[in-house]
Design a protein around this motif. Structure first.
Motif, short mmCIF file in Angstrom:
data_model
loop_
_atom_site.label_atom_id
_atom_site.label_comp_id
_atom_site.label_asym_id
_atom_site.label_seq_id
_atom_site.Cartn_x
_atom_site.Cartn_y
_atom_site.Cartn_z
N GLN A 79 0.83 -1.20 0.00
CA GLN A 79 0.00 0.00 0.00
C GLN A 79 0.87 1.26 0.00
OE1 GLN A 79 -2.59 -0.95 3.46
NE2 GLN A 79 -4.27 -0.98 1.98
N GLY A 80 2.02 1.14 -0.64
CA GLY A 80 2.94 2.27 -0.71
C GLY A 80 2.30 3.49 -1.35
N TYR A 81 2.75 4.65 -0.93
CA TYR A 81 2.16 5.91 -1.40
C TYR A 81 2.77 6.29 -2.74
CZ TYR A 81 0.36 10.69 -1.25
OH TYR A 81 -0.29 11.87 -1.53
N LYS A 82 1.91 6.52 -3.72
CA LYS A 82 2.35 6.84 -5.08
C LYS A 82 1.64 8.09 -5.57
CE LYS A 82 2.52 4.92 -9.79
NZ LYS A 82 2.18 3.75 -10.64
N TYR A 126 -2.43 16.23 -10.02
CA TYR A 126 -1.86 15.00 -9.48
C TYR A 126 -2.96 14.05 -9.03
CZ TYR A 126 -2.90 15.17 -4.49
OH TYR A 126 -3.54 15.12 -3.30
N THR A 127 -2.61 12.78 -9.07
CA THR A 127 -3.44 11.74 -8.45
C THR A 127 -2.55 10.94 -7.52
OG1 THR A 127 -3.04 10.25 -10.32
CG2 THR A 127 -5.07 11.55 -10.38
N SER A 128 -3.12 10.43 -6.45
CA SER A 128 -2.34 9.66 -5.49
C SER A 128 -3.08 8.39 -5.11
CB SER A 128 -2.06 10.49 -4.23
OG SER A 128 -3.28 10.82 -3.58
N SER A 129 -2.31 7.41 -4.66
CA SER A 129 -2.90 6.16 -4.18
C SER A 129 -2.02 5.60 -3.07
CB SER A 129 -3.02 5.15 -5.32
OG SER A 129 -1.75 4.84 -5.85
N GLY A 130 -2.62 4.80 -2.20
CA GLY A 130 -1.87 4.17 -1.13
C GLY A 130 -2.14 4.80 0.22
N VAL A 131 -1.29 4.44 1.17
CA VAL A 131 -1.45 4.88 2.55
C VAL A 131 -0.30 5.83 2.89
CG1 VAL A 131 -1.45 4.16 4.97
CG2 VAL A 131 -2.66 2.79 3.25
#
Length: 243
Positions: A79-82, A126-131
């Motif tokens: 669940q790394g932050y990207k 920007y878009t982000s995903s993860g924790v």
């Protein structure tokens, strides 16, 4: 009479040659003992033209400097932050100063230059995903960055193509003294997520910059090379010289 006619023709040829040299080109003398300094002056003479663009040779304005996208993996794990940056506008590229230059040889020794830019401002979507910091932080919004004290070391090779010069390869190595990054208009303006993300970006700007740097350098090199060749294919080598 014949001598007078030849003199008139010669003067007219000189006038035509000078008239054909575009305003954005500042020619140098091949015999100038300070030829490198002259070329540096010629490059800095280009600044306002690069900023606004040169329509007659279809050279786009570099203010803002357009880039497509960068993908940054900032933390590890499933669940790394990207973060993915898109539609990037970079402001301040034309406000450059050439600190040093080494002329190359076509097909041989590479040319080198060190360029300083006091400040670069980046605006992007920007878009982000993860924790992030134990908080799920998937979403999107506006990304802002200011890089101060930017130095770009350029190394490249050229070749002659008839009467024109061509940049065959170019690499860029960036160094940045100070970086500030933030986001806005994200997570439906959820204050907790906004503050957590901005805290991460503020405290880890060096990590974010490191994650960004490799891609940024490659994309800048490709874009700089494209711009250089758009200029060079429209200006014969002879017009860079007065003799």
């Amino acid at each position: 009479m014949l001598k007078s006619l030849c003199l008139i023709v010669a003067i007219q040829l000189i006038y035509v040659t000078q008239a054909e040299t575009p305003a954005y080109i500042k020619p140098c003398s091949r015999n100038d003992p300070k030829l490198v300094e002259c070329f540096i002056g010629a490059m800095e003479h280009l600044r306002p033209y690069l900023s606004a663009g040169i329509p007659e040779i279809e050279l786009p304005a570099v203010e803002p400097f357009k880039m497509d996208s960068l993908s940054l993996q900032l933390t590890d794990g499933p669940q790394g932050y990207k973060i993915t940056l898109k539609n990037m506008d970079v402001f301040g590229v034309s406000n450059y100063h050439i600190k040093s230059m080494k002329l190359g040889v076509n097909g041989g020794e590479p040319f080198k230059a060190q360029i300083e830019m006091p400040k670069l401002k980046i605006e992007a979507k920007y878009t982000s995903s993860g924790v992030l910091l134990i908080i799920p932080a998937s979403g999107g919004g506006d990304f802002h960055a200011i890089f101060e004290g930017v130095t770009a070391d350029l190394t490249g090779k050229t070749s002659a193509r008839g009467e024109y010069l061509h940049v065959d390869s170019l690499s860029v190595v960036l160094s940045v003294k100070k970086a500030n990054m933030s986001i806005s208009r994200a997570f439906n303006n959820n204050r907790v997520l906004l503050e957590a993300t901005n805290l991460f970006l503020r405290d880890n700007s060096a990590i974010v910059l490191e994650a960004m740097q490799s891609q940024l350098q490659k994309k800048l090199a490709a874009q700089f090379g494209k711009l250089a060749n758009q200029l060079l294919k429209n200006v014969p080598v002879s017009q860079f010289y007065t003799d």
